[in-house]
Design a protein around this motif. Structure first.
Motif, PDB file in Angstrom:
ATOM      1  N   VAL A 178      60.716  44.103  42.593  1.00 52.03           N
ATOM      2  CA  VAL A 178      60.368  43.990  41.167  1.00 52.03           C
ATOM      3  C   VAL A 178      59.389  45.084  40.721  1.00 52.03           C
ATOM      4  O   VAL A 178      58.915  45.066  39.592  1.00 52.03           O
ATOM      5  CB  VAL A 178      59.828  42.573  40.800  1.00 52.03           C
ATOM      6  N   GLY A 179      59.059  46.018  41.638  1.00 50.23           N
ATOM      7  CA  GLY A 179      58.211  47.152  41.229  1.00 50.23           C
ATOM      8  C   GLY A 179      56.795  47.087  41.778  1.00 50.23           C
ATOM      9  O   GLY A 179      56.010  48.018  41.596  1.00 50.23           O
ATOM     10  N   THR A 180      56.439  45.994  42.439  1.00 51.07           N
ATOM     11  CA  THR A 180      55.183  45.914  43.197  1.00 51.07           C
ATOM     12  C   THR A 180      55.568  45.404  44.587  1.00 51.07           C
ATOM     13  O   THR A 180      56.636  44.788  44.739  1.00 51.07           O
ATOM     14  CB  THR A 180      54.188  44.922  42.553  1.00 51.07           C
ATOM     15  N   THR A 181      54.692  45.624  45.576  1.00 52.32           N
ATOM     16  CA  THR A 181      55.071  45.212  46.943  1.00 52.32           C
ATOM     17  C   THR A 181      55.474  43.741  46.936  1.00 52.32           C
ATOM     18  O   THR A 181      56.517  43.375  47.465  1.00 52.32           O
ATOM     19  CB  THR A 181      53.904  45.456  47.927  1.00 52.32           C
ATOM     20  N   HIS A 182      54.625  42.900  46.333  1.00 54.67           N
ATOM     21  CA  HIS A 182      54.949  41.470  46.251  1.00 54.67           C
ATOM     22  C   HIS A 182      55.241  41.116  44.793  1.00 54.67           C
ATOM     23  O   HIS A 182      54.575  41.620  43.884  1.00 54.67           O
ATOM     24  CB  HIS A 182      53.788  40.635  46.784  1.00 54.67           C
ATOM     25  N   ALA A 183      56.208  40.243  44.601  1.00 56.17           N
ATOM     26  CA  ALA A 183      56.595  39.906  43.224  1.00 56.17           C
ATOM     27  C   ALA A 183      55.437  39.281  42.463  1.00 56.17           C
ATOM     28  O   ALA A 183      55.231  39.562  41.275  1.00 56.17           O
ATOM     29  CB  ALA A 183      57.807  38.968  43.249  1.00 56.17           C
ATOM     30  N   TRP A 184      54.647  38.425  43.158  1.00 56.16           N
ATOM     31  CA  TRP A 184      53.556  37.741  42.448  1.00 56.16           C
ATOM     32  C   TRP A 184      52.537  38.728  41.884  1.00 56.16           C
ATOM     33  O   TRP A 184      51.828  38.410  40.931  1.00 56.16           O
ATOM     34  CB  TRP A 184      52.883  36.685  43.338  1.00 56.16           C
ATOM     35  N   GLN A 185      52.470  39.949  42.457  1.00 55.97           N
ATOM     36  CA  GLN A 185      51.531  40.943  41.927  1.00 55.97           C
ATOM     37  C   GLN A 185      51.954  41.406  40.527  1.00 55.97           C
ATOM     38  O   GLN A 185      51.140  41.896  39.763  1.00 55.97           O
ATOM     39  CB  GLN A 185      51.441  42.137  42.888  1.00 55.97           C
ATOM     40  N   SER A 186      53.238  41.249  40.202  1.00 54.48           N
ATOM     41  CA  SER A 186      53.715  41.608  38.853  1.00 54.48           C
ATOM     42  C   SER A 186      53.720  40.398  37.927  1.00 54.48           C
ATOM     43  O   SER A 186      54.112  40.499  36.773  1.00 54.48           O
ATOM     44  CB  SER A 186      55.155  42.135  38.918  1.00 54.48           C
ATOM     45  N   LEU A 187      53.364  39.236  38.461  1.00 57.66           N
ATOM     46  CA  LEU A 187      53.502  38.000  37.675  1.00 57.66           C
ATOM     47  C   LEU A 187      52.163  37.280  37.549  1.00 57.66           C
ATOM     48  O   LEU A 187      52.072  36.073  37.734  1.00 57.66           O
ATOM     49  CB  LEU A 187      54.541  37.074  38.335  1.00 57.66           C
TER      50      LEU A 187
END
Ligand code: PMP
Length: 379
Positions: A193-202
């Motif tokens: 999603v554009g960051t290593t972990h999805a939660w970092q973008s959410l």
């Protein structure tokens, strides 16, 4: 080849290897301080199975022996082994095994708002969190070991990113009732999603335990992993300094898998591919949203290079096709050079192109897809 000449396999229950440790350092380093430990497995299912068991052993170490129950979500996919299959809810894969699925898994609604619910997403999130809190109470909050969710649901619902308010709300419920929060990022993680972990973008709300797979080694070798925050290890060590997680597989931390993952992660970093995922993701989203007005496109949603397109027969009545059309769309796309992925719980397909994709290729992909939908419109 270089790794094979050095050492391909060291049994990780007894030994360690430089390559496994180097990869663990990269994974811990890339988590911005969230994670401190890494356990390897081979498939996503094994990683989920490990995460579930790790949560249980953590609670035993804390003296909280009664925590045997898990809250997960309908329409989720977490893998095919019995624990992961029981935690998920992909109906077609569960059906033949209904009689032998594991007890202790309690399902609540997934994050998947309708068009109407998107208009008042605050109320929608409130309702979902209330449902989850009710589930804690009906199980008995002191019996819940963990909540297991995908921050962006993939194979079943087709790229539906949860909002930061939802993820923060789930985190609050876990804290309130002493349950661990497990994110399954096997599909949406490791840059998708554009960051290593999805939660970092959410919204940046980290879990206690997280599974990763797929993009970790980019398919060059099978490798998955479980990442944990410091308290998991600390509490288990406090309980018994010599003890370790009662779990293991022969090929965990296999040298070739770790070498492939190290190379893939270095390539992503050196070629600024997360930036490319974000840039091309914006283009992919904007081109796909041009299909919003298509008579059979119900909805386009996604984040980074992870987008889903859902179909309906009658858009105004929001009536699905009697027989889902996604398999036909997939076949017609494939025949003219585009591979898209079938979603299992809704009539949708998903786009998940490689991180090296360029703008021209994104445009070609959407043009092919638009052409195929043109044929579908004449149904
Ligand atoms: N979790 C999620 C979110 C997945 O998407 C998948 C695979 N689609 C799995 C777990 C299982 O991974 P594997 O097929 O490698 O066992």
């Amino acid at each position: 080849m270089k790794q094979m000449r050095t050492i391909s396999f060291a049994h990780m229950l007894t030994y360690t290897s430089d390559v496994a440790e180097s990869l663990a350092e990269v994974l811990v380093g890339d988590s911005g301080g969230a994670f401190s430990h890494v356990m390897y497995a081979t498939s996503g299912s094994e990683a989920v199975e490990s995460a579930i068991k790790l949560a249980r052993q953590y609670h035993i170490s804390k003296g909280d022996e009664g925590r045997t129950e898990y809250i997960s979500r309908f329409e989720a996919y977490h893998g095919n082994t019995l624990g992961a299959l029981s935690a998920g809810y992909m109906k077609s894969r569960r059906k033949p095994f209904e009689g032998m699925l594991c007890p202790g898994y309690h399902h609540v609604s997934a994050y998947s708002p309708s068009e109407q619910e998107v208009l008042d997403v605050t109320e929608y999130v409130h309702r979902l969190l209330q449902e989850m809190e009710n589930m804690f109470h009906s199980i008995g909050p002191e019996r819940v070991a963990a909540v297991l969710i995908e921050p962006v649901s993939g194979a079943t619902l087709g790229c539906v990113p949860a909002t930061s308010a939802y993820l923060a709300g789930v985190r609050r419920l876990c804290n309130k009732y002493g349950a661990l929060l497990i994110y399954d990022e096997v599909m949406c993680g490791m840059g998708r999603v554009g960051t290593t972990h999805a939660w970092q973008s959410l919204g940046g709300c980290a879990p206690d335990i997280q599974t990763i797979g797929k993009g970790l080694a980019g398919g060059y070798q099978p490798l998955s992993a479980v990442l944990t925050v410091p308290k998991i290890h600390q509490i288990m060590r406090d309980f018994d300094a010599g003890a370790s997680f009662v779990h293991g597989h022969t090929y965990q931390g296999h040298g070739l898998g770790c070498a492939a993952a190290l190379a893939v992660q270095a390539f992503i970093r050196d070629h600024h591919l997360l930036e490319n995922v974000r840039t091309q993701g914006v283009l992919l989203g904007s081109l796909l949203h041009r299909l919003d007005s298509h008579p059979h496109v119900a909805n386009v949603r996604g984040i980074g290079l992870f987008f889903g397109v859902q179909f309906v027969e009658d858009k105004i009545a929001n009536r699905p096709f009697d027989h889902p059309i996604n398999t036909r769309v997939i076949k017609e796309c494939f025949d003219v050079g585009l591979a898209v992925y079938p979603c299992s719980s809704v009539d949708a397909i998903l786009f998940a192109p490689p991180f090296i994709v360029n703008s021209e290729e994104i445009t070609t992909m959407v043009n092919i897809f638009t052409g195929v939908l043109g044929n579908i419109a004449q149904l």
